[in-house]
Enzyme design. Sequence first.
Site, PDB file in Angstrom:
ATOM      1  N   HIS A 309     -20.409  22.564  54.857  1.00 57.41           N
ATOM      2  CA  HIS A 309     -21.628  22.035  55.720  1.00 57.41           C
ATOM      3  C   HIS A 309     -22.498  23.006  55.251  1.00 57.41           C
ATOM      4  O   HIS A 309     -22.575  24.009  54.848  1.00 57.41           O
ATOM      5  CB  HIS A 309     -20.867  22.256  56.853  1.00 57.41           C
ATOM      6  CG  HIS A 309     -21.791  21.668  57.845  1.00 57.41           C
ATOM      7  ND1 HIS A 309     -22.902  22.263  58.289  1.00 57.41           N
ATOM      8  CD2 HIS A 309     -21.641  20.349  58.531  1.00 57.41           C
ATOM      9  CE1 HIS A 309     -23.691  21.308  59.231  1.00 57.41           C
ATOM     10  NE2 HIS A 309     -22.880  20.339  59.379  1.00 57.41           N
ATOM     11  N   ASP A 366     -16.069  15.478  59.576  1.00 58.99           N
ATOM     12  CA  ASP A 366     -15.429  14.056  59.301  1.00 58.99           C
ATOM     13  C   ASP A 366     -14.080  14.185  58.230  1.00 58.99           C
ATOM     14  O   ASP A 366     -13.719  13.227  57.609  1.00 58.99           O
ATOM     15  CB  ASP A 366     -16.571  13.610  58.088  1.00 58.99           C
ATOM     16  CG  ASP A 366     -17.588  12.720  59.020  1.00 58.99           C
ATOM     17  OD1 ASP A 366     -17.069  12.437  60.166  1.00 58.99           O
ATOM     18  OD2 ASP A 366     -18.748  13.016  58.752  1.00 58.99           O
TER      19      ASP A 366
HETATM   20  N1  ACO Z   1     -15.860  20.838  47.165  1.00 62.70           N
HETATM   21  C1  ACO Z   1     -16.029  21.793  46.235  1.00 62.70           C
HETATM   22  N2  ACO Z   1     -16.999  22.537  46.170  1.00 62.70           N
HETATM   23  C2  ACO Z   1     -17.902  22.551  47.054  1.00 62.70           C
HETATM   24  C3  ACO Z   1     -17.885  21.629  48.358  1.00 62.70           C
HETATM   25  C4  ACO Z   1     -16.815  20.607  48.422  1.00 62.70           C
HETATM   26  N3  ACO Z   1     -16.688  19.794  49.291  1.00 62.70           N
HETATM   27  N4  ACO Z   1     -19.024  21.762  48.940  1.00 62.70           N
HETATM   28  C5  ACO Z   1     -19.992  22.564  48.407  1.00 62.70           C
HETATM   29  N5  ACO Z   1     -19.249  23.112  47.148  1.00 62.70           N
HETATM   30  C6  ACO Z   1     -19.615  24.282  46.389  1.00 62.70           C
HETATM   31  C7  ACO Z   1     -20.807  23.897  45.594  1.00 62.70           C
HETATM   32  O1  ACO Z   1     -20.459  23.543  44.129  1.00 62.70           O
HETATM   33  C8  ACO Z   1     -21.540  25.378  45.596  1.00 62.70           C
HETATM   34  O2  ACO Z   1     -20.682  25.901  44.360  1.00 62.70           O
HETATM   35  P1  ACO Z   1     -21.616  27.000  43.420  1.00 62.70           P
HETATM   36  O3  ACO Z   1     -22.188  28.029  44.600  1.00 62.70           O
HETATM   37  O4  ACO Z   1     -20.414  27.685  42.477  1.00 62.70           O
HETATM   38  O5  ACO Z   1     -22.304  26.109  42.915  1.00 62.70           O
HETATM   39  C9  ACO Z   1     -21.147  25.726  46.851  1.00 62.70           C
HETATM   40  O6  ACO Z   1     -20.046  25.386  47.284  1.00 62.70           O
HETATM   41  C10 ACO Z   1     -22.267  25.626  47.902  1.00 62.70           C
HETATM   42  O7  ACO Z   1     -22.595  24.216  47.801  1.00 62.70           O
HETATM   43  P2  ACO Z   1     -23.911  23.304  47.933  1.00 62.70           P
HETATM   44  O8  ACO Z   1     -23.946  22.223  47.439  1.00 62.70           O
HETATM   45  O9  ACO Z   1     -25.327  24.518  47.663  1.00 62.70           O
HETATM   46  O10 ACO Z   1     -23.766  23.316  49.786  1.00 62.70           O
HETATM   47  P3  ACO Z   1     -24.843  22.296  50.654  1.00 62.70           P
HETATM   48  O11 ACO Z   1     -25.180  22.966  51.879  1.00 62.70           O
HETATM   49  O12 ACO Z   1     -26.250  22.108  49.728  1.00 62.70           O
HETATM   50  O13 ACO Z   1     -24.118  21.029  50.775  1.00 62.70           O
HETATM   51  C11 ACO Z   1     -22.618  19.534  51.611  1.00 62.70           C
HETATM   52  C12 ACO Z   1     -23.367  20.813  52.050  1.00 62.70           C
HETATM   53  C13 ACO Z   1     -23.473  18.426  51.179  1.00 62.70           C
HETATM   54  C14 ACO Z   1     -22.077  19.002  53.044  1.00 62.70           C
HETATM   55  C15 ACO Z   1     -21.522  19.763  50.510  1.00 62.70           C
HETATM   56  O14 ACO Z   1     -20.585  20.713  51.115  1.00 62.70           O
HETATM   57  C16 ACO Z   1     -20.722  18.722  50.169  1.00 62.70           C
HETATM   58  O15 ACO Z   1     -21.019  17.775  49.412  1.00 62.70           O
HETATM   59  N6  ACO Z   1     -19.433  18.371  51.018  1.00 62.70           N
HETATM   60  C17 ACO Z   1     -18.660  17.166  50.721  1.00 62.70           C
HETATM   61  C18 ACO Z   1     -19.027  15.977  51.420  1.00 62.70           C
HETATM   62  C19 ACO Z   1     -18.927  16.027  52.990  1.00 62.70           C
HETATM   63  O16 ACO Z   1     -18.005  16.280  53.420  1.00 62.70           O
HETATM   64  N7  ACO Z   1     -20.176  15.700  53.791  1.00 62.70           N
HETATM   65  C20 ACO Z   1     -20.230  15.730  55.209  1.00 62.70           C
HETATM   66  C21 ACO Z   1     -21.085  16.672  55.845  1.00 62.70           C
HETATM   67  S1  ACO Z   1     -20.797  16.818  57.594  1.00 62.70           S
HETATM   68  C22 ACO Z   1     -22.016  15.542  57.926  1.00 62.70           C
HETATM   69  O17 ACO Z   1     -22.851  15.310  57.262  1.00 62.70           O
HETATM   70  C23 ACO Z   1     -21.510  15.106  59.099  1.00 62.70           C
END
Ligand code: ACO
Length: 431
Positions: A309, A366
């Site tokens: 998140h 979720d």
């Molecule tokens: N699985 C694996 N790796 C992940 C995940 C994941 N679900 N989420 C983040 N990471 C990793 C990224 O690859 C990144 O790694 P790095 O630092 O080595 O490059 C690090 O964690 C940080 O991730 P960001 O993409 O910079 O985080 P951001 O805050 O931009 O994204 C998000 C947040 C979009 C929710 C992301 O965690 C994601 O895509 N999660 C899966 C989709 C999801 O569950 N979305 C629902 C969110 S809640 C809502 O909207 C109701």
Amino acid sequence: MANQRSVTITDNATGKSVECAVLEGQYGAPVIDVRKLYNELGMFTFDIGYGSTASCRSAITHLDGEQGVLLHRGYPIEQLAEHSSFVEVAYLLVHGELPTANELAEWEHALKMHGMTHEHLSRFYSGYRYDAHPMSVLTGVVGAVASFYHANTDIYSNDDRLATARRVIGKMPGLVSKIYRYQSGLPFVYPDNARGYVENFMYMMYSWPTEPYVANPVAVRALELLMILHADHEQNASTSTVRLAGSAETNPFACIAAGIATLWGKSHGGANEAVVTMLEEIGDAKNIRRFVDRAKDKNDNFRLMGFGHRVYKNYDPRAKIIRKACHDLLEDMNLNQPLFEIAMELERIALEDDYFIERKLYPNVDFYSGLIYQALNIPTAMFTCMFALARSAGWIAQWNELMSDPDFRIGRPRQLYIGAAERDYVPLAER
Ligand code: ACO
């Protein structure tokens, strides 16, 4: 700026400085007011994804991602989840205070009075292919409602904005349920005002024209809980979209349609659908490691859906409540849900893995919500519509707050242009 905390930004190239006020809210990180930066230094700020930018003032929702805290109008989500109803939370979000018994009764009555939609609107549904994604249909039909409430809506009138809030919240259950009915080949059902808000939604979804409909109270309470937990969440992508659209003084139903379109994405609300698809793909606990390894592999764009998140760097408080509710619901309904077992095992494995620990990736709201929707017989493709149904309360409260802000102005971000320098047009024959 005597006595006020400030930050001075100095341009090393010119030696020019600007003193920016630091504004303190009730909670959360203070913000640097950079509004005079361009006038004084000729510069903008650069913040892709708005990770460091507060886009507005808001008194509706506070969340503390480090502590895992979520408050609506000051009330902790755990208390609202335990004691309140969705209708009451919607009132709280829109009006700012918990209602008295009379206010609640009036609000509930008003939502019912706005539960119908113009009969012609029903024809929009048949314009969609039978297998259209429900979020595409919802974006379209909510946008279409704008046409019924346009000329007579004064977005600067407090009364009209409150009427709009009642319309949006009142009509959403009917608009969502019609998608399911159309796609299932079932006749549309008018609301039954003898039923409560959530039960009425289930009635419009599942009742059979030839049979009396008796809702399962366990299912009604589970759905109510999910709706409370999804009602608002500060300045997320869809809410910011609603505000940006609203800032252009557009029709409020069009703003909500824009929010629905944004919510659809799998990085946002679409995650609930993506989680169940992922759990089905995993299929068996013995395959979990392979999926976790894929999520960690930088050459694979697969992510663990329902994990991570932007703001919560601690367990999402909503996920904690939902996890328990999911467990209770499956037990109460006597359902054997193998996907729940896989989800719990996946959570256990991921939370022990250094990759997820270092990045503070925890299950979000979720991760478990789709399993509850599934237990309630809601088709997977409609999960995000369920999210939109609940989030409409937050969207319209945020829109109302935006429109009554004295500093209201159109949202217009700037950019760092990295394209071609000015050049002369080359005639086609010379290219
Ligand atoms: N699985 C694996 N790796 C992940 C995940 C994941 N679900 N989420 C983040 N990471 C990793 C990224 O690859 C990144 O790694 P790095 O630092 O080595 O490059 C690090 O964690 C940080 O991730 P960001 O993409 O910079 O985080 P951001 O805050 O931009 O994204 C998000 C947040 C979009 C929710 C992301 O965690 C994601 O895509 N999660 C899966 C989709 C999801 O569950 N979305 C629902 C969110 S809640 C809502 O909207 C109701």
